[in-house]
Design a protein around this motif. Structure first.
Motif, mmCIF file in Angstrom:
data_model
loop_
_atom_site.group_PDB
_atom_site.id
_atom_site.type_symbol
_atom_site.label_atom_id
_atom_site.label_comp_id
_atom_site.label_asym_id
_atom_site.label_seq_id
_atom_site.Cartn_x
_atom_site.Cartn_y
_atom_site.Cartn_z
ATOM 1 N N VAL A 77 66.347 148.767 51.712
ATOM 2 C CA VAL A 77 65.236 149.717 51.743
ATOM 3 C C VAL A 77 65.818 151.105 51.520
ATOM 4 O O VAL A 77 66.776 151.487 52.199
ATOM 5 C CB VAL A 77 64.501 149.692 53.093
ATOM 6 N N LEU A 119 52.305 148.690 49.211
ATOM 7 C CA LEU A 119 53.370 147.896 49.820
ATOM 8 C C LEU A 119 53.178 146.410 49.516
ATOM 9 O O LEU A 119 54.132 145.713 49.149
ATOM 10 C CB LEU A 119 53.408 148.133 51.328
ATOM 11 N N GLN A 174 64.955 155.092 51.723
ATOM 12 C CA GLN A 174 63.986 156.020 52.308
ATOM 13 C C GLN A 174 64.544 157.431 52.238
ATOM 14 O O GLN A 174 65.510 157.773 52.925
ATOM 15 C CB GLN A 174 63.745 155.640 53.775
ATOM 16 N N ALA A 203 61.560 143.488 54.537
ATOM 17 C CA ALA A 203 62.868 143.662 53.917
ATOM 18 C C ALA A 203 63.943 142.906 54.698
ATOM 19 O O ALA A 203 64.842 142.297 54.094
ATOM 20 C CB ALA A 203 63.215 145.141 53.825
ATOM 21 N N PRO A 231 59.879 152.830 50.010
ATOM 22 C CA PRO A 231 58.900 153.765 50.569
ATOM 23 C C PRO A 231 59.343 155.180 50.229
ATOM 24 O O PRO A 231 60.532 155.499 50.330
ATOM 25 C CB PRO A 231 58.963 153.485 52.071
ATOM 26 N N CYS A 236 55.081 158.896 54.676
ATOM 27 C CA CYS A 236 54.955 157.502 55.085
ATOM 28 C C CYS A 236 54.538 157.419 56.552
ATOM 29 O O CYS A 236 55.110 158.107 57.402
ATOM 30 C CB CYS A 236 56.281 156.762 54.899
ATOM 31 N N PHE A 246 63.104 147.724 48.390
ATOM 32 C CA PHE A 246 61.859 148.364 48.801
ATOM 33 C C PHE A 246 62.075 149.866 48.812
ATOM 34 O O PHE A 246 63.116 150.357 49.243
ATOM 35 C CB PHE A 246 61.407 147.843 50.167
ATOM 36 N N TRP A 271 69.100 149.839 55.450
ATOM 37 C CA TRP A 271 68.399 151.072 55.053
ATOM 38 C C TRP A 271 69.378 152.055 54.428
ATOM 39 O O TRP A 271 70.456 152.328 54.974
ATOM 40 C CB TRP A 271 67.674 151.703 56.253
ATOM 41 N N ARG A 308 56.140 147.718 58.693
ATOM 42 C CA ARG A 308 55.873 146.555 57.847
ATOM 43 C C ARG A 308 56.978 146.403 56.802
ATOM 44 O O ARG A 308 57.450 145.291 56.532
ATOM 45 C CB ARG A 308 54.509 146.721 57.173
ATOM 46 N N THR A 309 57.418 147.499 56.221
ATOM 47 C CA THR A 309 58.517 147.467 55.260
ATOM 48 C C THR A 309 59.772 146.905 55.900
ATOM 49 O O THR A 309 60.455 146.044 55.329
ATOM 50 C CB THR A 309 58.794 148.880 54.717
ATOM 51 N N VAL A 360 55.690 143.866 47.674
ATOM 52 C CA VAL A 360 56.179 142.609 48.264
ATOM 53 C C VAL A 360 56.029 141.464 47.273
ATOM 54 O O VAL A 360 56.954 140.662 47.073
ATOM 55 C CB VAL A 360 55.417 142.297 49.575
#
Length: 478
Positions: free
Chosen positions: A239, A190, A241, A232, A214, A220, A212, A275, A227-228, A194
């Motif tokens: 992000v 991660l 996911q 973000a 993940p 995860c 980002f 997201w 933190r993501t 970043v």
């Protein structure tokens, strides 16, 4: 005035008052990086005119889950279950130490090759996705630096970020799948992501932005996702996911957290407007409601789901709950038109023929992606929007009275003729400058064949390739 380009065709899909509109015998005028005019005609002076005849000039497609490697899911089309066919790492492979099955040069080539395939299919904005099954752990900054260069050279608009994870799926030889974690390794990934994001965001005149990535939700940990989410949000980056895509994932998340995947994201404060959530095929109505409340985007990938017997249940129901829906290709071929067609079919199988119309799926491939990225300048052809355009040839197909319905019934990605991104013509008559399609296809096949030869290493019981991938018919020796 200098440098203006006027495009004309039988059909133009423009945009006004918040909706796409269709102009018959319309024009689009490009000035520098933007659309200057869309309509039935243009009285101003232009430097260049291109008449496409029986074609549709369309906003470029936005692919929120864009294939960026050599797709290994196609190997599972007739070969299952996944744990027996190298799609889940066996404990013996973990014990010997996972390794990179491609070298850095091969990984860099694959990104460039995949980006060219996206352009060929009329995709002008892409968020790349690649499998981690053949990786040592996550994606590397080095390969994404190479991918940024490829995107800049080819002219593709991309959101980039190496995938990272704190765990992975592991199986024993009886098919018992569990999650194995290494949180420090994932957190280190991660932090590398970043650093990459902060250096890459806004480069190539703004065509390259940070994202980002993940990996799958069952791989995860909470610390990684919190933190993501924080970073973000601070950067204003999307992000992506992957979640609610398989029964195994749903079981593992329930074992880990005592609830369903979307419920867990909501519980830890990660279900946010930035997201993007592929695939949603296992989501419940309650989870759809949570996605809507969180203003997150559901990324629908119809082709890859349908190939493996799944579908979104359902597109109309998710949309009715207030969810923004975008589309992703996520598999080979990266054909957004085919994905729209499969999306239409599966939605009607789920809810009936009256539940969805062609424009609903077209909106997802354009406006839904733009909303997901908070980009009012993408996904539409209107004055001030980015000149991201796909020209789709309809001269060799049977046309309905409506161009969008023709795309849904008769066209394919192979019909994409020309592509413009940020006002730059990145493909002309199917040709991408400095790309040898035949040579690259042969190189890609050689790399794919090499990967297949390594499948026994990461398959439970380590059977030979001939037992992992069984042929359709008996092979007869010459």
């Amino acid at each position: 005035m200098q440098g203006r380009t006027l495009l004309s065709a039988r059909w133009v899909i423009g945009h006004r008052k918040g909706r796409h509109v269709v102009y018959e015998n319309g024009v689009v005028v490009i000035e520098e990086t933007e659309v200057l005019h869309v309509g039935a005609g243009f009285e101003g002076e232009v430097a260049r005119r291109i008449d496409y005849g029986e074609a549709v000039i369309s906003p470029g497609f936005i692919d929120l889950d864009a294939l960026s490697d050599l797709d290994t899911t196609i190997l599972g089309f007739d070969n299952g279950p996944a744990w027996k066919k190298g799609r889940v790492w066996p404990e013996s492979y973990i014990a010997r130490g996972p390794y990179e099955m491609y070298d850095p040069e091969e990984l860099a080539f694959q990104k460039r090759h995949a980006f060219a395939q996206l352009i060929r299919n009329g995709i002008t904005t892409a968020l790349p996705i690649a499998s981690l099954f053949y990786r040592a752990w996550g994606e590397t900054v080095a390969e994404f630096e190479a991918s940024a260069k490829a995107a800049e050279d080819l002219g593709l608009r991309v959101y980039l970020g190496p995938a990272y994870r704190t765990g992975g799926q592991v199986t024993d030889e009886a098919g018992n799948i569990r999650a194995a974690f290494d949180e420090p390794r994932g957190l280190a990934g991660l932090e590398q992501a970043v650093e990459f994001a902060r250096g890459i965001d806004g480069t190539a005149n703004g065509r390259i932005r940070a994202m980002f990535a993940p990996d799958r939700i069952e791989t995860c940990t909470e610390r990684l996702l919190r933190r993501t989410a924080e970073i973000a949000s601070e950067m204003g980056a999307p992000v992506r996911q992957h979640c609610s895509q398989s029964p195994v994932e749903v079981r593992l998340v329930r074992e880990q957290h005592g609830c369903a995947p979307i419920e867990w994201l909501n519980r830890i404060g990660a279900l946010r407007p930035n997201w993007l959530l592929p695939h949603g095929t296992q989501a419940t109505e309650a989870e759809f409601d949570l996605i809507a409340e969180g203003k997150a985007t559901l990324v629908h990938c119809p082709l890859v789901a349908a190939r493996h017997g799944g579908m979104l249940k359902s597109f109309p129901r998710a949309r009715a709950s207030g969810i923004n829906i975008g589309l992703g290709t996520d598999t080979h071929p990266a054909d957004m038109i085919l994905n729209m067609q499969i999306g239409m079919m599966t939605a009607r199988l789920a809810e009936g023929i009256q539940a969805i119309r062609s424009e609903d799926m077209f909106d997802a491939a354009t406006l839904g992606g733009a909303r997901a990225l908070n980009r009012a300048d993408l996904g539409r052809l209107a004055p001030g929007a980015k000149a991201d355009i796909a020209v789709i040839d309809l001269s060799r197909t049977l046309q309905t009275p409506d161009p969008v319905q023709t795309l849904m019934t008769s066209a394919s990605g192979r019909d994409v003729r020309d592509v413009f991104i940020d006002g730059r013509q990145v493909m002309s008559d199917g040709i991408i400058p400095d790309v040898d399609a035949v040579e690259d296809a042969a190189r890609a096949q050689a790399q794919f064949d090499g990967l297949i030869a390594k499948y026994p290493d990461r398959t439970a019981g380590h059977p030979p390739v001939s037992q992992i991938f069984t042929p359709s018919y008996e092979r007869v020796a010459p």
